[in-house]
Design a protein around this motif. Structure first.
Motif, short mmCIF file in Angstrom:
data_model
loop_
_atom_site.label_atom_id
_atom_site.label_comp_id
_atom_site.label_asym_id
_atom_site.label_seq_id
_atom_site.Cartn_x
_atom_site.Cartn_y
_atom_site.Cartn_z
N PHE A 145 70.57 1.73 -15.63
CA PHE A 145 69.79 1.56 -16.85
C PHE A 145 68.65 0.60 -16.62
O PHE A 145 68.88 -0.55 -16.23
CB PHE A 145 70.65 0.97 -17.96
N ASP A 146 67.44 1.05 -16.92
CA ASP A 146 66.33 0.12 -16.88
C ASP A 146 66.11 -0.44 -18.28
O ASP A 146 66.25 0.28 -19.27
CB ASP A 146 65.06 0.83 -16.37
N GLU A 147 65.82 -1.72 -18.35
CA GLU A 147 65.50 -2.40 -19.62
C GLU A 147 66.63 -2.29 -20.63
O GLU A 147 66.46 -1.84 -21.75
CB GLU A 147 64.18 -1.87 -20.17
N PHE A 148 67.77 -2.76 -20.18
CA PHE A 148 68.94 -2.84 -21.05
C PHE A 148 68.64 -3.82 -22.19
O PHE A 148 68.24 -4.96 -21.95
CB PHE A 148 70.08 -3.39 -20.21
N SER A 149 68.82 -3.38 -23.42
CA SER A 149 68.63 -4.29 -24.54
C SER A 149 69.32 -3.70 -25.75
O SER A 149 69.56 -2.49 -25.81
CB SER A 149 67.15 -4.49 -24.84
N VAL A 150 69.68 -4.54 -26.67
CA VAL A 150 70.29 -4.07 -27.91
C VAL A 150 69.39 -4.54 -29.04
O VAL A 150 69.27 -5.74 -29.28
CB VAL A 150 71.71 -4.64 -28.11
N THR A 151 68.72 -3.59 -29.69
CA THR A 151 67.75 -4.00 -30.71
C THR A 151 68.13 -3.43 -32.06
O THR A 151 67.56 -3.78 -33.07
CB THR A 151 66.35 -3.45 -30.36
N VAL B 291 68.10 6.02 -16.01
CA VAL B 291 67.50 6.32 -17.30
C VAL B 291 67.09 5.03 -18.00
O VAL B 291 67.73 3.99 -17.82
CB VAL B 291 68.50 7.17 -18.14
N HIS B 292 66.03 5.11 -18.77
CA HIS B 292 65.64 3.96 -19.59
C HIS B 292 66.71 3.80 -20.66
O HIS B 292 67.17 4.78 -21.25
CB HIS B 292 64.28 4.24 -20.23
N PHE B 293 67.10 2.57 -20.92
CA PHE B 293 68.24 2.37 -21.81
C PHE B 293 68.01 2.96 -23.21
O PHE B 293 68.91 3.53 -23.81
CB PHE B 293 68.60 0.89 -21.89
N HIS B 294 66.78 2.82 -23.73
CA HIS B 294 66.50 3.39 -25.05
C HIS B 294 66.68 4.90 -25.06
O HIS B 294 67.21 5.47 -26.01
CB HIS B 294 65.06 3.10 -25.48
N ALA B 295 66.22 5.54 -23.99
CA ALA B 295 66.34 6.99 -23.90
C ALA B 295 67.82 7.39 -23.82
O ALA B 295 68.25 8.38 -24.42
CB ALA B 295 65.57 7.52 -22.69
N PRO C 35 53.09 -8.98 -23.71
CA PRO C 35 54.23 -8.14 -23.30
C PRO C 35 54.02 -6.69 -23.74
O PRO C 35 53.26 -6.42 -24.66
CB PRO C 35 55.41 -8.75 -24.04
N HIS C 36 54.67 -5.80 -23.04
CA HIS C 36 54.63 -4.38 -23.42
C HIS C 36 55.64 -4.14 -24.52
O HIS C 36 56.80 -4.50 -24.41
CB HIS C 36 54.97 -3.53 -22.18
N GLU C 37 55.18 -3.53 -25.60
CA GLU C 37 56.06 -3.27 -26.75
C GLU C 37 56.65 -1.88 -26.65
O GLU C 37 55.91 -0.90 -26.71
CB GLU C 37 55.24 -3.30 -28.05
N THR C 38 57.97 -1.80 -26.54
CA THR C 38 58.56 -0.46 -26.49
C THR C 38 59.38 -0.20 -27.74
O THR C 38 60.10 0.78 -27.82
CB THR C 38 59.46 -0.28 -25.26
N ARG C 39 59.26 -1.08 -28.71
CA ARG C 39 60.06 -0.93 -29.91
C ARG C 39 59.88 0.46 -30.53
O ARG C 39 58.82 1.04 -30.48
CB ARG C 39 59.67 -1.97 -30.94
N GLY C 40 60.93 0.92 -31.16
CA GLY C 40 60.83 2.23 -31.76
C GLY C 40 61.34 3.29 -30.80
O GLY C 40 61.28 4.46 -31.07
N GLY C 41 61.83 2.86 -29.67
CA GLY C 41 62.45 3.81 -28.75
C GLY C 41 61.50 4.23 -27.67
O GLY C 41 60.29 4.14 -27.83
N ALA C 42 62.05 4.68 -26.60
CA ALA C 42 61.21 5.14 -25.50
C ALA C 42 61.43 6.62 -25.35
O ALA C 42 62.43 7.16 -25.78
CB ALA C 42 61.57 4.42 -24.22
N PHE C 43 60.47 7.28 -24.76
CA PHE C 43 60.57 8.72 -24.62
C PHE C 43 60.95 9.07 -23.21
O PHE C 43 60.97 10.21 -22.84
CB PHE C 43 59.24 9.36 -24.94
N VAL C 44 61.20 8.07 -22.43
CA VAL C 44 61.36 8.27 -21.01
C VAL C 44 62.30 9.45 -20.79
O VAL C 44 62.79 10.06 -21.68
CB VAL C 44 61.82 7.01 -20.31
N PRO C 45 62.58 9.75 -19.78
CA PRO C 45 62.77 10.88 -18.93
C PRO C 45 63.79 11.87 -19.36
O PRO C 45 64.86 11.51 -19.70
CB PRO C 45 63.26 10.25 -17.65
N ILE C 46 63.48 12.93 -19.39
CA ILE C 46 64.12 14.03 -18.79
C ILE C 46 63.98 13.69 -17.29
O ILE C 46 62.87 13.69 -16.77
CB ILE C 46 63.27 15.26 -19.08
N GLU C 47 65.07 13.36 -16.62
CA GLU C 47 64.91 12.93 -15.23
C GLU C 47 64.43 14.07 -14.34
O GLU C 47 64.71 15.22 -14.61
CB GLU C 47 66.22 12.40 -14.67
N THR C 48 63.73 13.69 -13.28
CA THR C 48 63.26 14.72 -12.36
C THR C 48 64.14 14.75 -11.12
O THR C 48 64.82 13.78 -10.84
CB THR C 48 61.81 14.45 -11.93
#
Ligand SMILES: Nc1ncnc2c1ncn2[C@@H]1O[C@H](COP(=O)(O)OP(=O)(O)O)[C@@H](O)[C@H]1O
Ligand SMILES: [Mg+2]
Length: 383
Positions: A140-146, A93-97, A370-383
């Motif tokens: 976790f992809d893109e682990f970060s604490v923002t 899962v994407h870490f934000h998600a 850079p790709h800005e993902t700030r504000g959270g990601a919507f990534v997956p409901i995993e498949t």
């Protein structure tokens, strides 16, 4: 197939080049993938955890924290690891998600306590227990604490997850010691950082280059006109970007699902009609822009006032991805300033901004943004 075998298969297929730094990471991932199935069987009870489980003598192995600059192949290697891992209860899962999910679960526990349906206790404990029960290995992809809200719960959450024997594999742009570097009340995050260093092996992935930028720059990003040759070139670009690892994905967008039938390594491919001729709106485009660092769109037609609805959506989509630094590869019937014809309507005017953005998005300086993902990601409901 092991991680190494999967990696070698991609090299043999010509999808990727062999990279020494990646091979070191592959070895580490392979080692983990090979020992985890047995460890997980030995400590079956996720709810009790190895701390309390007398049948399992050894503590679970340390996870792996892979950091490095963008485009080094972190996500790719983690995906290879994830698919090679023969542990049924695993979650990628994407870490934000993940954190969005955690906050939601904490909220429901609090609500249940309020209603009197549940005993008052630290809401993080039951949430960690449920998460550990659902997945013994968390990737976790893109682990970060923002976010200060995340910073406040991470330490306690991960202490419990590790206590339940969960093994964590994570990718990040920074080493643990630089997480939340200039954040508010950073001292609250220090125990969490210490915990990560204790429960995970930390390695840097210093691959040769930013492969993504290299791939984006080696070919044009805008193809005209819509003919067989363009179609072939778009397929080639997609094959290069996806490295042959393609998955359908569903994104959660304000209570609905947006389906992205073709995604790979943070890129997604849509036809113009799927992304602009369906009833999608700004929140869908925001989700797409935050989730994917590269978008491939096939078949942008010339449009006029008659096509104002798809045109409006296209304008909104381009604004959203431009704001987030999402890269665009597109095939179109015409060059950007010829895409919208006719002078009628607001769209004709707005389209000029879109056209100029389309042109700017082909530039090296945009491609290096850079790709800005700030504000959270919507990534997956995993498949
Ligand atoms: N060894 C390699 N040779 C060629 N391309 C690669 C290699 N490793 C990664 N790539 C490509 O580089 C791009 C970025 O990889 P990705 O895993 O998304 O990087 P990161 O997560 O580190 O930003 C992808 O398109 C991927 O296919
Ligand atoms: Mg990545």
């Amino acid at each position: 197939m092991s991680v190494r075998e999967r990696y070698d298969a991609l090299v043999d297929a010509g999808s990727i080049e062999r990279d020494g730094a990646q091979l070191l990471a592959v070895d580490r991932l392979d080692h983990l993938a090979s020992i985890l199935p047995d460890v997980m069987v030995a400590s079956k009870s996720g709810a009790l955890g190895w701390l309390f489980n007398k049948s399992s003598s050894a503590p679970p192995p340390r996870g792996l924290y892979i950091y490095g600059d963008v485009g080094r192949g972190k996500t790719m290697l983690m995906d290879l690891f994830y698919s090679a891992l023969a542990v049924p209860r695993k979650r990628r899962v994407h870490f934000h998600a993940f954190m969005a999910d955690v906050h939601e679960r904490i909220h429901s526990v609090r609500q249940a306590v309020k209603r009197g349906d549940s005993q008052a206790e630290d809401p993080i404990s039951p949430v960690a227990r449920a998460l550990a029960d659902e997945a013994r290995v968390l990737c976790f992809d893109e682990f970060s604490v923002t976010d200060i809200a995340d910073a406040m719960v991470l330490g306690r959450l991960f202490e419990r997850l590790f206590g339940h024997g969960v093994v964590v594999v994570a990718t990040s742009n920074v080493p643990p010691s630089e997480l939340y570097k200039d954040g508010l009340q950073r001292q609250n995050v220090m125990p969490f950082i210490a915990l990560l260093n204790q429960r995970m092996n930390v390695i840097e992935l210093a691959a040769r280059t930013d492969f993504r930028l290299e791939k984006l720059q080696e070919r044009p990003s805008y193809y005209v006109p819509l003919d067989a040759r363009t179609a072939r070139e778009m397929d080639e670009v997609w094959a290069r970007l996806s490295s042959g690892i393609e998955l359908p994905r569903r994104l959660a967008v304000s209570g609905r699902e947006l389906s992205a039938p073709r995604t790979a390594l943070g890129s997604a491919r849509f036809t113009f009609s799927d992304i602009c001729e369906k009833p999608l709106g700004p929140s869908d485009y925001l989700a797409v822009a935050r989730t994917f660092h590269t978008l491939v769109i096939d078949g942008i037609p010339r449009m006029n006032f008659e096509h104002r609805n798809p045109a409006k959506r296209f304008i909104t989509l381009i604004d959203a991805i431009y704001d987030h630094g999402t890269k665009l590869i597109a095939s179109a019937e015409a060059e950007p300033f010829q895409l919208f014809y006719g002078e009628v309507g607001n769209e004709a005017f707005e389209f000029r901004r879109t056209a100029s953005r389309l042109i700017e998005m082909r530039s090296t300086s945009y491609l290096s943004r850079p790709h800005e993902t700030r504000g959270g990601a919507f990534v997956p409901i995993e498949t």
